[in-house]
Structures are given as structure tokens and as C-alpha cells.
Design an enzyme around this catalytic site. Structure first.
Site, PDB file in Angstrom:
ATOM      1  N   HIS A   1     -25.426  46.894  41.421  1.00 40.46           N
ATOM      2  CA  HIS A   1     -26.387  47.354  42.314  1.00 40.46           C
ATOM      3  C   HIS A   1     -26.019  46.654  43.546  1.00 40.46           C
ATOM      4  O   HIS A   1     -26.087  45.374  43.721  1.00 40.46           O
ATOM      5  CB  HIS A   1     -27.819  47.105  41.908  1.00 40.46           C
ATOM      6  CG  HIS A   1     -28.973  47.680  42.270  1.00 40.46           C
ATOM      7  ND1 HIS A   1     -29.221  47.334  43.663  1.00 40.46           N
ATOM      8  CD2 HIS A   1     -29.573  48.358  42.166  1.00 40.46           C
ATOM      9  CE1 HIS A   1     -30.268  48.203  43.679  1.00 40.46           C
ATOM     10  NE2 HIS A   1     -30.533  48.933  43.120  1.00 40.46           N
TER      11      HIS A   1
ATOM     12  N   ARG B   1     -33.488  51.542  50.215  1.00 37.74           N
ATOM     13  CA  ARG B   1     -32.566  52.111  51.236  1.00 37.74           C
ATOM     14  C   ARG B   1     -32.917  53.841  51.392  1.00 37.74           C
ATOM     15  O   ARG B   1     -32.641  54.367  52.335  1.00 37.74           O
ATOM     16  CB  ARG B   1     -31.060  52.066  50.515  1.00 37.74           C
ATOM     17  CG  ARG B   1     -30.656  50.736  50.774  1.00 37.74           C
ATOM     18  CD  ARG B   1     -29.253  50.627  50.235  1.00 37.74           C
ATOM     19  NE  ARG B   1     -29.343  50.526  48.638  1.00 37.74           N
ATOM     20  CZ  ARG B   1     -28.798  51.392  48.018  1.00 37.74           C
ATOM     21  NH1 ARG B   1     -28.028  52.456  48.463  1.00 37.74           N
ATOM     22  NH2 ARG B   1     -28.725  51.357  46.733  1.00 37.74           N
TER      23      ARG B   1
END
Ligand SMILES: Cc1cc2nc3c(=O)[nH]c(=O)nc-3n(C[C@H](O)[C@H](O)[C@H](O)COP(=O)(O)OP(=O)(O)OC[C@H]3O[C@@H](n4cnc5c(N)ncnc54)[C@H](O)[C@@H]3O)c2cc1C
Length: 573
Positions: free
Chosen positions: A239, A261
Site C-alpha cells: 500500500h 488519494r
């Protein structure tokens, strides 16, 4: 050797994450008269990663989206390595499962002002399809599932660790599972007509990782020892945004969710430059593999932050908005002294998920009659890369299917006699460290974590992988020779650590061997010495199994049963 207690049950479920709990509910729904047992290393409802799910659950619900579109995103995200039947099952059944979670099990998900379910953006997707409850979705799902399981009289073995899958006396099927009662330190042999492996994989062998501490790849290690085949083991997902909390804390690696994001958060290097555009036109919304590698490249190029990562910036989206939309993430950062809503926060890629796992069919059966599998212990659904939001969909979709399949299967089965030689051999092996003087377990753990991070990490070469092969062999030998001393067996953390390490080292060896075998770069697996993806039409997956203590690797062709590379199942409007 200590005494062994015994227990018989129709269905034994190992693990109480999304996969395990859904399996129990669906098995009970299919046949309420069955004796169903959930055995779990921690406390039911309080352990595993489903509880930790932050961002949410991918499902095609909204107008303009479709299961076909979800399918194509999954296949393309997985770089054409997925088993397409499994991927189709995931996306099509996810629709059913999310309605079940809301309407039958009582989960509350966030909604739009018009009353429709709110779906947020996650990376690598062509449509905003991630259903969520704020940014702590897993707590909602697991709490509702656990309540339902508690209310149905399903038998529970909490703080019971599965240590070995036990064959029947004729060796042709699974007869039961040897468990260690962690409370007492005594063994229990559970015979079952059907067993579900749902222990959730979990790459906790890496220095920085996100999964819960109760996960140590036990299911995968047991499957290897039982002679079963694991696929795609080189595919470990990093991640991109683990919190980088600096020295003196173990918070580093804790994940800051992808929705940051997705919502428009920026990544900046140590020179405060936004860099993702140099690597991918989707910028910060590229898939996890690409973002993690891009961060790694910035770090290697000497453009790291003071603690060796990059920054995530959210304040340009308005601090008040960030605080509201990402309450859990803001609080998590605040706990470590960072202000996500107003300031830059340092992040670093962190080992998150294993796409690889046990080979299984879409009804969750496996090559060993009596053994079924679901969730993160399985391989083939996500191929080379899992889309954020497809993880919890995977465990709940296949958990439910497994419950139904097992309930039907046990109707035609009798309990089988366990191979007692296997039972005794396993007890001897697991008791051996209690009979040897204590060694330096910390050293083994730290060396393993550094080895996997440095040599089998975000990017690999033959040189690093061969070094890892050597290190892991040494660690396996050292651990075998090492004891924990004649300590009390009840709640013995050191003894449990020894067992965790035994499994983590074995599965790390499988990851390393698969990574050596794959001489190209696909999805999460990146070889600096073989940077090209190889022919998509000639795609293969790696299959590893163990024979006479040796890991064997094979490459098997991917069957494009629904769509071939370069094609789509989407109908143009
Ligand atoms: C921090 C974090 C955030 C995430 N966010 C998302 C997200 O937003 N969206 C998404 O789709 N996915 C997300 N994931 C991934 C997702 O959590 C997993 O894909 C999924 O929940 C796995 O479900 P599972 O049932 O297979 O395993 P788990 O939920 O991990 O459960 C495994 C169970 O097995 C038990 N167990 C382990 N070993 C043994 C043993 N030897 N004997 C008995 N029991 C054992 C454990 O105690 C646990 O109960 C996230 C993961 C993490 C770590």
C-alpha cells in the site's frame, strides 16, 4: 507429550474475518441443524483485517456503472493474471452481498442527499464504486456480522490456533484440524466433515506492514505442509501510504487509506514537488503497484523526506472538509502527533495484502476433499494486483459461497478417522521448542523483516532474491534449533511467536521462490533485471507446493475464459 482433547463438528471454520463469519451465517442459513464451529486465534469480532477495513467495498450499484465494468477494471488491474471465473463471481456476487449487508444484517453505509448509497473514488477504477461507512467501514461490517453469529448459537473456539490440517487415514481427504488452545496451551483435535480455511493470509513478515498482528500466514503454511498448491505467491501488495511515524514507535506502516488519494490528495517528494505525473497519467490515482514503485524511485533517487519517505498533502482540499470526510484518518495521524488536515504527513509504502494463496474453485472447494477456502487465504481472484475495495468484497462474497457449498457437502459425508501419525508428528514439532533452551527470537524476527523488505520488497532482482533464499534457509534452520525454554504454556506469547515465525519463514520462502521464477514484471511483482511485463497472451501464473520439505515451482498458463488481452466485454453505447 500432553493430553489431547477431541471435538467433533459438521463444519469447522478457521478464522472470523469477513470470510469466516459470512461462511458461518450462510452455512447456518442453508441448514440450521448443522453443528458449526468457528475457531479463531483471537476473539470473535475483534481480530483479523476485515475489522480494519477503512476505505470500503467495491460494488457496481450506481447508474452508469456495471458489473462488466467492475470486471474489466479487476482484470486489467490484475494485469491479466486473474482466474476470470473467480473475478466474475466476485463482481457479480458483490451486488447481492452488499444488499445483504445493508438490508438483512443491518449495516449503515454513507448515503447521498438523495438517499442513494454514496460511492467514493478508489485508485485504478473507471467509476466511483466504493461503498463505505466514513473511513472505518470494517468496524461496521464486522460488528453486524459478529452480532448475527452470536445470536445463532454457532459454537466458538476463541483463542484457539489451528496448527495442522490432518488428513484421513487413507490420505485422500481432510479429516480434521489440530488446534492449540492458547489459553491453556493444550491441544485439541477437531474432526469435521468440512473445514474452511479463512485465516486471512497477511504479509506480516515485512518490516513495515498493515495487517493485524494475529495473522502470520498460518493457513498458507498449513496448506503447504498438507501438500496443497499456492498460486501467485510473488504478488505481495504494498500500500503506497503507510504512516511514517519516525523512530521509537511501532505505528510506522499503519495504513492511511486510498480514499485520500481518490479524493484528490497529493504526494510530494522531499523537495516538496508533486511527482506522480512523471510516472503515470492518472497521477495519485494510479494503481497501488505503480504508486508504491514511484515512491520507491523517488526515495532511491535521494528525494526522500527526513524520515525516508514522501509526503501526503490534503490541506488544499480544505482542512474542514478533510476533517469531516476522513475523520478516522485525521484522528489516527493525530494519535501519532501529525495534523493531516492542515500539514504534510510523511508516508512510506507498506506491505498490505497477498494476492497469492490457495488454489480454489468458484464454489470454494479445493483439491483436497473436505477442505474449502475463502478470503485472503485464496489466490486467483485478483491476479497480479488487487484493487482497493476488492478485498473485503472478496472475503464476504466467497465466504458466503463457501458456507452454502459446505452445508450442502456435509449432507453427503461422514466424519473421517484422522491420521494419528500426522497428529503426533505435529505435536512433537510444536512442543520441541519447549524442550530446548531459549534462543534469540527477536533476532530471527528482525532478520526476517529486513530480509523480506530489502530483498523481496517493492522491487527485486535475481541477486537480492538469491540472497533472500539463502537468508531464509538459515533462519529456518536457526529457528528449528532454537527453543523458548520450559515456560508456562498458558498464554505463552514467546511460544506463539516461535510458531508464527515458523509459518512466516515457510511462506516467505514460497514468495521468494515464486519471485525467482517470474522473470518479468507484472503488477505487484517488479524485477529491476526484467522490467518488461512479458507477452500478455502468453500469461502464466506461478504454482508452488511442498514435497519432501522442498518447495517446487511450476508455471501454468492463464486461461482467458471470458476475455482475451486487448479485448473487452463492455458494449459500446
Ligand atoms: C489496515 C487495513 C485496511 C484495509 N482496508 C481495506 C479496504 O478499505 N477495502 C478492502 O476491500 N480491503 C481492505 N483491506 C483488506 C481486507 O481487510 C482483507 O482483504 C479482508 O478483510 C480479509 O478478510 P479475511 O476474512 O480473509 O481475513 P481476516 O479478516 O484478516 O480474518 C482472518 C481471521 O483468521 C484468524 N486466524 C489467523 N490465523 C489463525 C489460525 N492459525 N487459527 C485460527 N484462526 C486464525 C484471525 O484471527 C482472523 O480472525 C484492508 C486491510 C488492512 C490491514
Amino acid at each position: 507429550m500432553s493430553a489431547i482433547s477431541t471435538l467433533d463438528t459438521d463444519i469447522l471454520i478457521l478464522g472470523s474475518g469477513g470470510a469466516g463469519l459470512f461462511a458461518a451465517l450462510h452455512a447456518h442459513q442453508t441448514n440450521p441443524n448443522l453443528h458449526i464451529t468457528i475457531a479463531v486465534k483471537g476473539l470473535l469480532g475483534k481480530c483479523g483485517c476485515t475489522r480494519m477495513v477503512q476505505g470500503g467495498y467495491n460494488v457496481a450499484l450506481a447508474e452508469g456503472d456495471s458489473v462488466e465494468r467492475h470486471f474489466m477494471d479487476t482484470i486489467e488491474g490484475g494485469k491479466w493474471l486473474s482466474n476470470q471465473e473467480l473475478a466474475w463471481t466476485l463482481v457479480s456476487k458483490a451486488v447481492e452481498r452488499i444488499h445483504e449487508l445493508e438490508n438483512e444484517l443491518g449495516c449503515f453505509f454513507d448515503r447521498n442527499p438523495d438517499g442513494t448509497v454514496h460511492q467514493k473514488a478508489f485508485a485504478g477504477q473507471t467509476f466511483d464504486r466504493t461503498v463505505h461507512k466514513g473511513d472505518l467501514t470494517g468496524i461496521e461490517i464486522i460488528n453486524r456480522l459478529a452480532e448475527q453469529v452470536w445470536s445463532r448459537g454457532i459454537h466458538r473456539l476463541e483463542e484457539h490456533r489451528a496448527i495442522e490440517l490432518i488428513h484421513s487415514t487413507d490420505g485422500k481427504s481432510l479429516a480434521g484440524v489440530l488446534m492449540l488452545n492458547m489459553q491453556t496451551g493444550q491441544f485439541t483435535l477437531v474432526r469435521a466433515k468440512a473445514v474452511l480455511l479463512a485465516t486471512g493470509g497477511g504479509p506480516t513478515m515485512y518490516k513495515y506492514h498493515t495487517p493485524s498482528g494475529d495473522k502470520s500466514c498460518d493457513g498458507l503454511a498449513m496448506a503447504l505442509r498438507a501438500g496443497l498448491i499456492l498460486r501467485d505467491m510473488e504478488m505481495v501488495q504494498f500500500h503506497p501510504t503507510g504512516l511514517l511515524a519516525g523512530p521509537g514507535t511501532r505505528m510506522t506502516g499503519t495504513v492511511l487509506e486510498e480514499g485520500l488519494r481518490g479524493a484528490g490528495g497529493y504526494l510530494l517528494n522531499g523537495n516538496h514537488e508533486r511527482f506522480m505525473g512523471n510516472y503515470d497519467p492518472r497521477n495519485e490515482r494510479a494503481t497501488r503497484d505503480i504508486v508504491s514503485r514511484s515512491i520507491n524511485s523517488e526515495i532511491r533517487a535521494g528525494r526522500a523526506t527526513p524520515n525516508g519517505g514522501v509526503y501526503i498533502q490534503m490541506n488544499h482540499l480544505g482542512p474542514e472538509n478533510v476533517r469531516k470526510q476522513f475523520k478516522g484518518m485525521v484522528e489516527r495521524c493525530a494519535d501519532s502527533g501529525f495534523d493531516l488536515a492542515n500539514d504534510l504527513v510523511e508516508v512510506v509504502p507498506t506491505a498490505h495484502y497477498m494476492m497469492g494463496g490457495l488454489v480454489f474453485m468458484k464454489d470454494c472447494s479445493t483439491d483436497l476433499p473436505g477442505l474449502f477456502a475463502a478470503g485472503e487465504d485464496t489466490g486467483g481472484v485478483h491476479g497480479a494486483n488487487r484493487l482497493g475495495g476488492n478485498g473485503v468484497a472478496n472475503s464476504t462474497v466467497f465466504g458466503g459461497i463457501a458456507g452454502e457449498t459446505m452445508a450442502q457437502w456435509v449432507g453427503t459425508q461422514q466424519l473421517r478417522e484422522c491420521n494419528m501419525e500426522e497428529v503426533m508428528a505435529s505435536i512433537r514439532e510444536h512442543e520441541a521448542p519447549l524442550e530446548k533452551p531459549p534462543g534469540d527470537i527477536e533476532f530471527i524476527r528482525d532478520t526476517l523483516a529486513e530480509c523480506m523488505w530489502d530483498d523481496v520488497g517493492i522491487s527485486r532482482t535475481q541477486e537480492t532474491l538469491l540472497r533472500a533464499r539463502h537468508t531464509l534457509k538459515q533462519l529456518a534452520t536457526q529457528l528449528k534449533q532454537m527453543g523458548v525454554g520450559n515456560i508456562q504454556r498458558e498464554y505463552s506469547i514467546t511460544w506463539q511467536d516461535w510458531m508464527n515465525l515458523q509459518n512466516l519463514i515457510l511462506v516467505s520462502q514460497a514468495v521468494t521462490e515464486a519471485a525467482i521464477a517470474r522473470e518479468n514484471s507484472r503488477g505487484a511483482h517488479y524485477r529491476d533485471d526484467f522490467p518488461e511485463p512479458g507477452s500478455l497472451e502468453g500469461s502464466y501464473f506461478t504454482a508452488v507446493n511442498m514435497l519432501n520439505q522442498h518447495l517446487r515451482i511450476e508455471k501454468r498458463p492463464v486461461n482467458f475464459t471470458m476475455v482475451k488481452p486487448g479485448e473487452t466485454i463492455l458494449v459500446e453505447s
